[in-house]
Scaffold this active site. Structure first.
Site, PDB file in Angstrom:
ATOM      1  N   ARG A   1       0.842  -1.187   0.000  1.00 41.89           N
ATOM      2  CA  ARG A   1       0.000   0.000   0.000  1.00 41.89           C
ATOM      3  C   ARG A   1       0.883   1.244   0.000  1.00 41.89           C
ATOM      4  O   ARG A   1       1.964   1.277   0.607  1.00 41.89           O
ATOM      5  CB  ARG A   1      -0.866  -0.029   1.251  1.00 41.89           C
ATOM      6  CG  ARG A   1      -1.856   1.120   1.406  1.00 41.89           C
ATOM      7  CD  ARG A   1      -2.957   1.029   0.408  1.00 41.89           C
ATOM      8  NE  ARG A   1      -4.123   1.822   0.816  1.00 41.89           N
ATOM      9  CZ  ARG A   1      -4.937   2.423  -0.047  1.00 41.89           C
ATOM     10  NH1 ARG A   1      -4.719   2.342  -1.342  1.00 41.89           N
ATOM     11  NH2 ARG A   1      -5.995   3.099   0.378  1.00 41.89           N
TER      12      ARG A   1
ATOM     13  N   THR B   1      -9.986   0.311  -9.142  1.00 39.65           N
ATOM     14  CA  THR B   1      -8.951  -0.597  -8.687  1.00 39.65           C
ATOM     15  C   THR B   1      -8.963  -1.759  -9.653  1.00 39.65           C
ATOM     16  O   THR B   1      -9.781  -1.797 -10.563  1.00 39.65           O
ATOM     17  CB  THR B   1      -9.299  -1.028  -7.238  1.00 39.65           C
ATOM     18  OG1 THR B   1      -9.387   0.147  -6.435  1.00 39.65           O
ATOM     19  CG2 THR B   1      -8.314  -1.980  -6.624  1.00 39.65           C
TER      20      THR B   1
END
Length: 566
Positions: A104, A377
């Protein structure tokens, strides 16, 4: 707070089972995805799936194929595939051992909690979503390097070769891709200090997109590994882009970035083992909460997408998303009470106020009381010939991220800073509310909804799933798991099935067009629900291990997604 009694639970089951369940399609009419004998890749683009398949065919394992697929998606699916973003990887090896990799993005070291607020403390429109200040420190390249170092078997350069070729020689755009680029040409031109002309023209389906700058960047990564992105020429170009556009990422940020191996989050649902992602993914905890809250109910008898079914799932979702807003954030910065949030007695208490005939207004629901010690995404699922499985969800956050392309390097940068609570109680671009646990801090990872998940049955691999979709990721994965376990659907049928979503606030059921017939909609409205038709929800890409050990791919028809294997 009182516990739900066995009598009360039985009464609810009787109430919920008094209406006939919807009939499923006859077996002969149920959709079936690609069936293969040994290995499979399912991703958002056929060329990326093919790249992963070719790596598997050459003897690479699931992690090798994941790396090749990730880099290929950065070329053929710039909408969300990336090297300028981040994501999560969930791994289950053939012997049952598990791991997760958190790559991330992080807040730059110069970031601070009020950086998107004006002098009056109000949120400045678009500052956290558009342009250079919206960018978090990218993690995708470091993540792939670390995954290869620990698990890879084929040479690193071999895994990047398909992506380099696709970028250098070009590939034909699909109709969706052409429309996506055309619709954003104006904002690309306005947002970038160096106009990315390779993306701006009147595109048509079948046109060839060539990305020579991106090919050169990928070649540097191929030759130099991590240093090909975080140092040298690519880093210089990225930092110059930051300086031109008023961004705050520095070389110190690039040097300090490290993807992190974390223990998988696991739970059980009807005897199946659920393997998913821990924080800073909110998805894993929320998924396990949701499964636990609906497990007492006979879902197959209630019926798929009936009013009773939707009502039950929505009421569980309200409660899980309220907890998400209060308690979830980066575990390296905040003491996330994982054990308490997943405690079965706590979750039964959360459902004690559930009324099978009436919606619970979200304003009357807050987070649970416990003792405390991020739509654009992409996801891909992979199973290799040895039975290793990988689920990867990766993102730029919004479509094409911050809309910023690094001048001279050819890749889009994320706008993940919007996934922080830029102001406690203020919704992000997906309408999600956040609190202090997810406030901006230097070097902190922002909370995510990404939920890559692997399911075991009797100690063996059963299902690999995940999806894009911002706030709807969690509920889409949730429903895909229910579809295969409770309703016995195959992979393609489970992926095709209509979906719906509730996230506590705003207080409405978001549904795909055609999810509920008129009678079901009327019944839900009579119980106090507000309905909103939002077209399509998610793009689940899944692999199901069939009883004869063959693999069925579920490639979502909502996109250009495709399965490939042998």
């Amino acid at each position: 707070m009182k516990k739900i009694s066995i009598f009360s639970l039985s009464l609810l089951l009787i109430i919920f089972s008094c209406k006939p369940a919807k009939e499923r399609l006859p077996a002969a009419d149920r959709p079936t995805g690609l069936i293969t004998q040994q290995a499979m890749v399912v991703s958002a683009h056929p060329l990326a799936s093919e790249a992963g398949k070719q790596i598997l065919a050459r003897g690479g394992n699931a992690i090798d194929a994941a790396i090749a697929t990730q880099f290929a998606l950065a070329v053929v699916f710039p909408y969300a595939g990336n090297i300028g973003g981040g994501g999560f990887m969930v791994i289950r090896q053939a012997d049952g051992t598990t791991a997760t990799l958190d790559f991330r993005e992080k807040a730059p070291l110069a970031a601070h909690r009020d950086m998107y607020l004006d002098k009056k403390g109000e949120v400045i429109e678009n500052l956290s979503t558009l342009g250079h200040l919206a960018v978090g420190v990218p993690g995708s390249v470091d993540g792939m390097v670390r995954a290869h170092k620990k698990y890879g078997t084929l040479p690193w350069a071999d895994l990047l070769a398909p992506a380099i070729e696709l970028a250098a020689k070009g590939f034909p755009l699909t109709e969706r891709e052409a429309a996506g680029l055309n619709n954003r040409a104006e904002i690309f031109a306005k947002t970038n200090t160096v106009v990315p002309r390779q993306f701006i023209k009147e595109w048509q389906a079948g046109d060839t997109l060539v990305q020579t700058e991106l090919a050169a960047t990928l070649q540097r990564i191929s030759e130099q590994g991590r240093d090909g992105f975080y140092k040298g020429e690519t880093a210089r170009l990225l930092l110059e882009e930051m300086q031109r556009g008023g961004g705050i990422i520095t070389q110190e940020d690039l040097d300090a970035y490290e993807a992190k191996w974390r223990a998988a989050l696991t739970g059980n649902y009807r005897g199946y083992k659920i393997i998913t992602m821990p924080p800073p993914s909110s998805g894993g905890i929320a998924l396990l909460q949701l499964l636990a809250m609906v497990e007492p109910y006979a879902l197959a008898e209630i019926g798929h997408n009936t009013a009773d079914y939707a009502h039950l799932l929505v009421e569980a979702e309200r409660r899980a998303y309220a907890d998400r807003a209060e308690y979830l954030g980066d575990m390296d910065y905040y003491n996330v009470p994982v054990k308490q949030l997943l405690d079965r007695s706590y979750l039964l208490e959360r459902m004690q106020s559930f009324d099978p005939q009436h919606a619970t207004p979200s304003d009357s629901i807050s987070h649970g009381r416990i003792m405390v010690e991020s739509e654009q995404t992409t996801h891909f699922s992979i199973v290799d010939t040895q039975g290793n499985a990988v689920a990867v969800t990766t993102t730029l956050n919004g479509a094409f991220g911050s809309k910023v392309v690094v001048g001279g390097a050819g890749f889009f940068l994320n706008n993940e800073m919007d996934d922080f609570s830029i102001k406690p109680g203020f919704p992000n671009m997906f309408g999600l509310i956040g609190g202090e646990a997810n406030a901006i801090e230097p070097g902190k990872r922002m909370l995510s909804s990404m939920t890559p998940t692997i399911v075991e049955k009797n100690g063996k691999l059963f299902f690999v799933t995940g999806t894009p979709g911002g706030a709807t990721i969690i509920t889409s994965v949730f429903q895909s798991v229910l579809n295969v376990i409770d309703f016995g659907m195959g992979a393609q049928e489970a992926v095709n099935a209509k979906r719906f979503h509730h996230q506590w606030k705003p207080d409405m059921i978001m549904m795909e067009t055609g999810t509920f017939d008129e009678a079901t909609q009327a019944e839900l409205k009579a119980r106090g629900h507000k309905l909103f038709d939002r077209g399509k929800i998610g793009r689940v890409d899944a692999i199901l291990v069939l009883p004869d050990s063959t693999l069925e791919g579920g490639a979502d028809p909502r996109g250009d997604d495709a399965a490939a294997g042998f």
